[in-house]
Design a protein around this motif. Sequence first.
Motif, PDB file in Angstrom:
ATOM      1  N   ILE A  36      44.292  35.790  51.635  1.00  0.00           N
ATOM      2  CA  ILE A  36      43.757  37.191  50.907  1.00  0.00           C
ATOM      3  C   ILE A  36      43.393  36.669  49.583  1.00  0.00           C
ATOM      4  O   ILE A  36      44.376  36.142  48.735  1.00  0.00           O
ATOM      5  N   THR A  37      42.177  36.601  49.309  1.00  0.00           N
ATOM      6  CA  THR A  37      41.816  36.363  47.771  1.00  0.00           C
ATOM      7  C   THR A  37      41.440  37.281  47.165  1.00  0.00           C
ATOM      8  O   THR A  37      41.291  37.125  45.805  1.00  0.00           O
ATOM      9  N   THR A  38      41.101  38.513  47.700  1.00  0.00           N
ATOM     10  CA  THR A  38      40.498  39.691  47.053  1.00  0.00           C
ATOM     11  C   THR A  38      41.266  41.028  47.421  1.00  0.00           C
ATOM     12  O   THR A  38      41.284  41.250  48.714  1.00  0.00           O
ATOM     13  N   LEU A  39      41.681  41.792  46.552  1.00  0.00           N
ATOM     14  CA  LEU A  39      42.098  43.140  46.815  1.00  0.00           C
ATOM     15  C   LEU A  39      41.329  44.319  45.794  1.00  0.00           C
ATOM     16  O   LEU A  39      41.203  43.881  44.600  1.00  0.00           O
ATOM     17  N   GLY A  49      32.159  62.755  40.651  1.00  0.00           N
ATOM     18  CA  GLY A  49      31.838  61.753  39.731  1.00  0.00           C
ATOM     19  C   GLY A  49      31.981  60.413  40.379  1.00  0.00           C
ATOM     20  O   GLY A  49      32.050  59.989  41.247  1.00  0.00           O
ATOM     21  N   ALA A  50      31.900  59.263  39.348  1.00  0.00           N
ATOM     22  CA  ALA A  50      31.811  58.052  39.648  1.00  0.00           C
ATOM     23  C   ALA A  50      33.053  57.498  40.137  1.00  0.00           C
ATOM     24  O   ALA A  50      34.037  57.760  39.468  1.00  0.00           O
ATOM     25  N   ASP A  51      32.808  56.589  41.052  1.00  0.00           N
ATOM     26  CA  ASP A  51      34.109  55.834  41.525  1.00  0.00           C
ATOM     27  C   ASP A  51      34.796  54.816  40.406  1.00  0.00           C
ATOM     28  O   ASP A  51      33.897  54.325  39.670  1.00  0.00           O
ATOM     29  N   ILE A  52      35.820  54.659  40.288  1.00  0.00           N
ATOM     30  CA  ILE A  52      36.688  53.881  39.728  1.00  0.00           C
ATOM     31  C   ILE A  52      37.258  52.824  40.502  1.00  0.00           C
ATOM     32  O   ILE A  52      37.608  53.055  41.572  1.00  0.00           O
ATOM     33  N   VAL A  53      36.666  51.407  40.336  1.00  0.00           N
ATOM     34  CA  VAL A  53      37.195  50.450  41.081  1.00  0.00           C
ATOM     35  C   VAL A  53      38.014  49.471  40.531  1.00  0.00           C
ATOM     36  O   VAL A  53      37.873  49.030  39.274  1.00  0.00           O
ATOM     37  N   PHE A  54      39.096  49.093  40.973  1.00  0.00           N
ATOM     38  CA  PHE A  54      39.996  47.977  40.393  1.00  0.00           C
ATOM     39  C   PHE A  54      39.891  46.940  41.408  1.00  0.00           C
ATOM     40  O   PHE A  54      39.975  47.024  42.710  1.00  0.00           O
ATOM     41  N   THR A  55      39.971  45.614  40.943  1.00  0.00           N
ATOM     42  CA  THR A  55      39.493  44.400  41.852  1.00  0.00           C
ATOM     43  C   THR A  55      40.542  43.327  41.087  1.00  0.00           C
ATOM     44  O   THR A  55      40.581  43.041  39.999  1.00  0.00           O
ATOM     45  N   SER A  56      41.097  42.614  42.266  1.00  0.00           N
ATOM     46  CA  SER A  56      41.930  41.205  41.702  1.00  0.00           C
ATOM     47  C   SER A  56      41.074  40.430  42.742  1.00  0.00           C
ATOM     48  O   SER A  56      41.143  40.559  43.930  1.00  0.00           O
ATOM     49  N   PRO A  64      45.816  26.836  41.279  1.00  0.00           N
ATOM     50  CA  PRO A  64      46.297  26.816  39.650  1.00  0.00           C
ATOM     51  C   PRO A  64      45.629  28.029  38.938  1.00  0.00           C
ATOM     52  O   PRO A  64      46.370  28.487  38.023  1.00  0.00           O
ATOM     53  N   ASN A  65      44.506  28.363  39.408  1.00  0.00           N
ATOM     54  CA  ASN A  65      43.634  29.469  38.430  1.00  0.00           C
ATOM     55  C   ASN A  65      44.085  30.835  38.792  1.00  0.00           C
ATOM     56  O   ASN A  65      44.500  31.222  40.000  1.00  0.00           O
ATOM     57  N   PRO A  66      44.500  31.579  37.900  1.00  0.00           N
ATOM     58  CA  PRO A  66      45.032  33.017  37.760  1.00  0.00           C
ATOM     59  C   PRO A  66      43.986  33.794  38.360  1.00  0.00           C
ATOM     60  O   PRO A  66      42.548  33.655  38.198  1.00  0.00           O
ATOM     61  N   PRO A  67      44.295  34.999  39.149  1.00  0.00           N
ATOM     62  CA  PRO A  67      43.186  35.997  39.579  1.00  0.00           C
ATOM     63  C   PRO A  67      42.467  36.345  38.313  1.00  0.00           C
ATOM     64  O   PRO A  67      42.904  36.730  37.330  1.00  0.00           O
ATOM     65  N   THR A  68      41.217  36.962  38.710  1.00  0.00           N
ATOM     66  CA  THR A  68      40.372  37.732  37.665  1.00  0.00           C
ATOM     67  C   THR A  68      40.684  39.235  38.197  1.00  0.00           C
ATOM     68  O   THR A  68      40.180  39.427  39.218  1.00  0.00           O
ATOM     69  N   VAL A  69      41.200  39.991  37.033  1.00  0.00           N
ATOM     70  CA  VAL A  69      41.412  41.606  37.315  1.00  0.00           C
ATOM     71  C   VAL A  69      40.420  42.406  36.651  1.00  0.00           C
ATOM     72  O   VAL A  69      40.115  41.904  35.464  1.00  0.00           O
ATOM     73  N   THR A  70      39.768  43.250  37.145  1.00  0.00           N
ATOM     74  CA  THR A  70      38.878  44.046  36.503  1.00  0.00           C
ATOM     75  C   THR A  70      39.473  45.525  36.754  1.00  0.00           C
ATOM     76  O   THR A  70      39.758  45.668  38.220  1.00  0.00           O
ATOM     77  N   VAL A  71      39.304  46.239  35.843  1.00  0.00           N
ATOM     78  CA  VAL A  71      39.690  47.834  36.110  1.00  0.00           C
ATOM     79  C   VAL A  71      39.087  48.799  35.157  1.00  0.00           C
ATOM     80  O   VAL A  71      38.324  48.343  34.273  1.00  0.00           O
ATOM     81  N   PHE A 183      47.739  45.743  38.506  1.00  0.00           N
ATOM     82  CA  PHE A 183      46.759  46.422  37.734  1.00  0.00           C
ATOM     83  C   PHE A 183      47.172  46.977  36.473  1.00  0.00           C
ATOM     84  O   PHE A 183      47.956  47.996  36.654  1.00  0.00           O
ATOM     85  N   PRO A 184      46.487  46.734  35.326  1.00  0.00           N
ATOM     86  CA  PRO A 184      46.915  47.452  34.098  1.00  0.00           C
ATOM     87  C   PRO A 184      46.195  48.760  34.200  1.00  0.00           C
ATOM     88  O   PRO A 184      45.142  48.898  34.698  1.00  0.00           O
ATOM     89  N   VAL A 185      46.939  49.937  34.026  1.00  0.00           N
ATOM     90  CA  VAL A 185      46.296  51.386  34.115  1.00  0.00           C
ATOM     91  C   VAL A 185      46.413  52.133  32.739  1.00  0.00           C
ATOM     92  O   VAL A 185      47.380  52.207  31.988  1.00  0.00           O
ATOM     93  N   THR A 186      45.222  52.405  32.339  1.00  0.00           N
ATOM     94  CA  THR A 186      45.080  53.297  31.203  1.00  0.00           C
ATOM     95  C   THR A 186      44.611  54.757  31.430  1.00  0.00           C
ATOM     96  O   THR A 186      43.436  54.713  32.466  1.00  0.00           O
ATOM     97  N   ILE A 187      45.154  55.837  31.161  1.00  0.00           N
ATOM     98  CA  ILE A 187      44.863  57.160  31.326  1.00  0.00           C
ATOM     99  C   ILE A 187      44.342  57.869  30.041  1.00  0.00           C
ATOM    100  O   ILE A 187      45.059  57.887  29.316  1.00  0.00           O
ATOM    101  N   GLN A 188      43.286  58.057  30.104  1.00  0.00           N
ATOM    102  CA  GLN A 188      42.648  58.847  28.725  1.00  0.00           C
ATOM    103  C   GLN A 188      41.573  59.717  29.002  1.00  0.00           C
ATOM    104  O   GLN A 188      40.763  59.361  29.875  1.00  0.00           O
TER     105      GLN A 188
END
Length: 188
Positions: A36-39, A49-56, A64-71, A183-188
Amino acid sequence: MKTIKLLSLSMLVLFIASCSSDDDGGPQIVNEEEVITTLTLTLSPQAGGADIVFTSRDLDADGPNPPTVTVADLAPNTTYTGVVQVLNETENPAEDITEEVEEEDDEHQFFYQVIGNAAVTTAYTDQDGDGNPVGIQITLTTGDASTGNLVVTLRHQLDKNAAGVSDGDITNAGGDTDVEVTFPVTIQ
């Protein structure tokens, strides 16, 4: 002739090594773990409203490379319908591992743990054939503005009947972790 016998014996040993006994005493093929490379967790606001997408994405898997995380930020006091997808992007085209999780839903469960002060709760909205949660589909509800982390974990061969597991508590689940993402989460 000696080479053919040796080759046949080697193949028999490999077959026996790849099998294990089940409760009925017969051989059972061992289910190898998938890569599994991607979640991706897609959250759709129930009020529209628009979808919110969290990806790792970790294209070198255990490399050796860390995952790229987008939130993206979550809105306060909002309920989202969530769907998680897991992929193996080392293959072309990418293999959708979510399909295997659905097929073997009695052996898999996603867990959603909130770490820190993020005002987030989750609830399962899908079940396996025995009425236990799977977690491919969830609702995620936010409270007031806050921050923290959301840890998404996929376990397989777990004990779905253990205390708290059906409520999403991973503590007594056992089994093996297929993937775990923070995933880092920010509610604002």
